[in-house]
Design a protein around this motif. Structure first.
Motif, PDB file in Angstrom:
ATOM      1  N   PHE A  88       0.808  -1.215   0.000  1.00  0.00           N
ATOM      2  CA  PHE A  88       0.000   0.000   0.000  1.00  0.00           C
ATOM      3  C   PHE A  88       0.848   1.277   0.000  1.00  0.00           C
ATOM      4  CE2 PHE A  88      -2.514  -3.327   1.950  1.00  0.00           C
ATOM      5  CZ  PHE A  88      -3.737  -3.197   1.294  1.00  0.00           C
ATOM      6  N   THR A  89       0.272   2.311  -0.594  1.00  0.00           N
ATOM      7  CA  THR A  89       0.823   3.663  -0.493  1.00  0.00           C
ATOM      8  C   THR A  89      -0.238   4.544   0.144  1.00  0.00           C
ATOM      9  OG1 THR A  89       0.017   4.325  -2.672  1.00  0.00           O
ATOM     10  CG2 THR A  89       2.233   3.386  -2.561  1.00  0.00           C
ATOM     11  N   VAL A  90       0.213   5.482   0.963  1.00  0.00           N
ATOM     12  CA  VAL A  90      -0.709   6.424   1.600  1.00  0.00           C
ATOM     13  C   VAL A  90      -0.101   7.816   1.522  1.00  0.00           C
ATOM     14  CG1 VAL A  90      -1.934   7.077   3.706  1.00  0.00           C
ATOM     15  CG2 VAL A  90      -1.528   4.647   3.202  1.00  0.00           C
ATOM     16  N   THR A  91      -0.873   8.769   1.042  1.00  0.00           N
ATOM     17  CA  THR A  91      -0.464  10.166   1.091  1.00  0.00           C
ATOM     18  C   THR A  91      -1.503  10.952   1.883  1.00  0.00           C
ATOM     19  OG1 THR A  91      -1.541  10.749  -0.992  1.00  0.00           O
ATOM     20  CG2 THR A  91       0.777  10.075  -1.101  1.00  0.00           C
ATOM     21  N   PHE A 111       1.742  15.097   1.687  1.00  0.00           N
ATOM     22  CA  PHE A 111       2.888  14.443   2.305  1.00  0.00           C
ATOM     23  C   PHE A 111       2.761  12.932   2.168  1.00  0.00           C
ATOM     24  CE2 PHE A 111       2.025  18.364   4.624  1.00  0.00           C
ATOM     25  CZ  PHE A 111       3.257  18.992   4.615  1.00  0.00           C
ATOM     26  N   ASP A 112       3.888  12.276   2.033  1.00  0.00           N
ATOM     27  CA  ASP A 112       3.919  10.814   2.008  1.00  0.00           C
ATOM     28  C   ASP A 112       3.779  10.302   3.435  1.00  0.00           C
ATOM     29  OD1 ASP A 112       3.957   8.928   0.065  1.00  0.00           O
ATOM     30  OD2 ASP A 112       6.121   8.638   0.049  1.00  0.00           O
ATOM     31  N   ARG A 113       3.021   9.224   3.622  1.00  0.00           N
ATOM     32  CA  ARG A 113       2.912   8.580   4.929  1.00  0.00           C
ATOM     33  C   ARG A 113       3.507   7.179   4.848  1.00  0.00           C
ATOM     34  NH1 ARG A 113      -0.592  10.412   8.668  1.00  0.00           N
ATOM     35  NH2 ARG A 113       0.728   9.073   9.979  1.00  0.00           N
ATOM     36  N   LYS A 114       4.270   6.820   5.846  1.00  0.00           N
ATOM     37  CA  LYS A 114       4.910   5.500   5.895  1.00  0.00           C
ATOM     38  C   LYS A 114       3.956   4.483   6.508  1.00  0.00           C
ATOM     39  CE  LYS A 114       8.830   3.011   7.913  1.00  0.00           C
ATOM     40  NZ  LYS A 114      10.014   3.133   8.809  1.00  0.00           N
ATOM     41  N   VAL A 115       3.749   3.367   5.802  1.00  0.00           N
ATOM     42  CA  VAL A 115       2.919   2.275   6.319  1.00  0.00           C
ATOM     43  C   VAL A 115       3.823   1.327   7.099  1.00  0.00           C
ATOM     44  CG1 VAL A 115       1.355   0.378   5.756  1.00  0.00           C
ATOM     45  CG2 VAL A 115       1.341   2.480   4.362  1.00  0.00           C
ATOM     46  N   GLU A 116       3.639   1.281   8.410  1.00  0.00           N
ATOM     47  CA  GLU A 116       4.483   0.431   9.254  1.00  0.00           C
ATOM     48  C   GLU A 116       3.982  -1.006   9.294  1.00  0.00           C
ATOM     49  OE1 GLU A 116       6.846   2.728  12.538  1.00  0.00           O
ATOM     50  OE2 GLU A 116       4.725   2.679  13.066  1.00  0.00           O
ATOM     51  N   ASP A 117       2.667  -1.167   9.203  1.00  0.00           N
ATOM     52  CA  ASP A 117       2.114  -2.514   9.233  1.00  0.00           C
ATOM     53  C   ASP A 117       0.782  -2.518   8.500  1.00  0.00           C
ATOM     54  OD1 ASP A 117       1.917  -5.195   9.733  1.00  0.00           O
ATOM     55  OD2 ASP A 117       1.478  -5.009  11.869  1.00  0.00           O
ATOM     56  N   LEU A 166      -6.831  11.385   3.133  1.00  0.00           N
ATOM     57  CA  LEU A 166      -5.800  10.418   2.786  1.00  0.00           C
ATOM     58  C   LEU A 166      -6.112   9.797   1.433  1.00  0.00           C
ATOM     59  CD1 LEU A 166      -5.533   8.603   6.231  1.00  0.00           C
ATOM     60  CD2 LEU A 166      -4.031  10.395   5.360  1.00  0.00           C
ATOM     61  N   THR A 167      -5.072   9.602   0.638  1.00  0.00           N
ATOM     62  CA  THR A 167      -5.197   8.893  -0.637  1.00  0.00           C
ATOM     63  C   THR A 167      -4.489   7.552  -0.482  1.00  0.00           C
ATOM     64  OG1 THR A 167      -5.204  10.989  -1.854  1.00  0.00           O
ATOM     65  CG2 THR A 167      -4.760   8.975  -3.106  1.00  0.00           C
TER      66      THR A 167
END
Length: 461
Positions: A88-91, A111-117, A166-167
């Motif tokens: 997944f990608t999340v912005t 902004f880019d969001r980091k998916v940790e899990d 969020l996208t």
């Protein structure tokens, strides 16, 4: 990015955080391009089963620095077989202050969001091992990542980011599967279907004082019957705005700490009252632009706030009352002590803004025998201890204060071990944010290492 601070924040203090954001600004275009590419990949066609449509809800956590969107739960219209974080990608798109701008303008930024899990879950985000139409993503948050609030330097206020969305897409080269078949296209709405927060245990209400002052406030009722009340007075950044609400008070600082099992156990169960000031607690009606020169011991809100606290205490049969507050609220904590004396059981001023020129013999005489626990950091350059905390403490000690505790630190750093600087050292917050140590029960007195929470508990036994 979103930074919580107080009205008194100087440009010198703000400049300390600008360098952390310049690289974000420089990379914004690249991040946006990557996000668009990811979104495009999530809806592209390929061989496989029918597409999936989805909606999402998100969760706002309360952290040392303020609020952070730390979890997203996507609801698809069909079950998914398995997921992993790299799928997944999340912005995150929101109105945010441009800290590199001379005018600190607010503009929509992505902004880019980091998916940790990532994991299959139920509707509440609880992990499951079975195929599910619910997928939960844990997102990385930090002092510079993920806040749904924005601090407006020009107004001195925190507010909810508007817009905020969020996208969520499927990363390039990744495919979701349903019943063993690849899904050809995934489309997830960008508008959130709902949200939850760490402050959802708070309820809200309003109060109108005799002088016409109206307060919105948040409050927490403990699980067991109690006669104890902990009053939290916020900083300048959490004062009311046109679109404000008391949940800004509970989440811009970690007021959720006071509903935690640890705090409640320490105090033996306590109600929590968090009123929102209509302007600023230190507002005496004549601050203007030269706020430092016009500060006094007075506040427009002393009587009305006293009425609110007393009314709330009477309604819920509470007779053990502690008042604590940070920055502007630290000023008001001292102000309320001067005005009410031993009517309340204890006072905890943190990074307080009661200026030295307002410290008269009368003020000292009214405070010297009250239970008071002061907290501040030596490098606070917003409300410099040399003009605020230290002069008052010095005069109280000279007067033989009978129940005075002081907790000082050189600076304010992350103690969780999660956040570090480029050198691998603990992340350093603004020296003004010494309330972080109070929120985590890490403030201990200089003389005998008594923790602030333990000391409060002793005053309301």
């Amino acid at each position: 990015m979103c930074f919580q601070t107080c009205y008194a924040c100087t440009r010198r203090g703000i400049r300390k955080v600008i360098f952390m954001n310049k690289m974000l600004k420089l990379s914004c275009t690249a991040l946006l391009a990557a996000a668009l590419a990811a979104c495009s990949s999530s809806s592209s066609s390929s061989e496989g089963t029918d597409g999936l449509n989805g909606t999402y809800t998100y969760h706002i956590g309360g952290y040392d620095w303020g609020a952070g969107v730390d979890k997203v739960t996507v609801t698809f219209d069909s079950a998914v077989d398995e997921v992993s974080p790299d799928m997944f990608t999340v912005t995150e798109t929101k109105n945010a202050t441009d800290w590199s701008s001379e005018t600190f303008e607010i503009k929509e930024t992505t902004f880019d969001r980091k998916v940790e899990d990532a994991y299959l879950s139920d509707a509440q985000g609880v992990k499951t091992d079975s195929p599910s139409k619910y997928v939960t993503l844990d997102l990385y948050v930090s002092p510079n990542d993920g806040s749904p609030m924005n601090y407006d330097f020009n107004s001195g206020r925190n507010s909810w980011c508007d817009p905020y969305f969020l996208t969520i897409g499927v990363a390039e080269g990744q495919k979701l599967k349903s019943e063993g078949k690849e899904i050809s296209a995934v489309v997830i709405d960008t508008k959130a279907a709902g949200k939850t927060t760490d402050a959802d245990s708070f309820k809200t209400a309003s109060f109108k004082a005799e002088d016409g002052t109206e307060y919105q406030y948040a409050y927490y009722e403990p699980a067991e019957k109690s006669n104890k009340l902990f009053v939290w007075l916020h900083g300048g950044g959490e004062g009311a705005t046109e679109n404000s609400d008391p949940y800004i008070v509970t989440l811009a600082n970690k007021v959720t700490a006071y509903t935690s099992e640890a705090f409640q156990k320490e105090l033996g169960n306590a109600w929590v009252l968090a009123p929102q000031c209509p302007t600023l607690w230190m507002d005496n009606g004549k601050l203007g632009d030269n706020w430092m020169e016009n500060l006094t011991a007075d506040s427009l809100y002393t009587q009305s706030l006293t009425e609110l606290i007393d009314s709330f205490a009477k309604e819920h049969d509470l007779d053990k009352i502690v008042i604590a507050g940070c920055s502007n609220g630290g000023f008001m904590t001292v102000n309320m002590a001067v005005a009410n004396g031993d009517k309340y059981d204890a006072y905890v001023p943190i990074a307080e803004g009661f200026i030295d020129t307002a410290i008269t013999d009368d003020v000292v005489n009214k405070l010297k025998d009250l239970p008071m626990y002061f907290i501040y950091a030596e490098n606070d350059d917003t409300l410099d201890p040399e003009h605020f905390s230290k002069p008052l403490l010095s005069k109280l000690e000279e007067a033989g204060a009978s129940n005075l505790k002081v907790s000082t630190t050189k600076n304010v750093t992350d103690s969780s071990g999660k956040y570090k600087n480029e050198k691998g050292e603990p992340y350093e917050y603004s020296g003004h944010w010494s309330w972080i140590y109070f929120d985590n029960n890490e403030s201990v007195s200089n003389d005998d290492q008594t923790s602030s929470w333990s000391w409060i508990a002793q005053q309301i036994q």
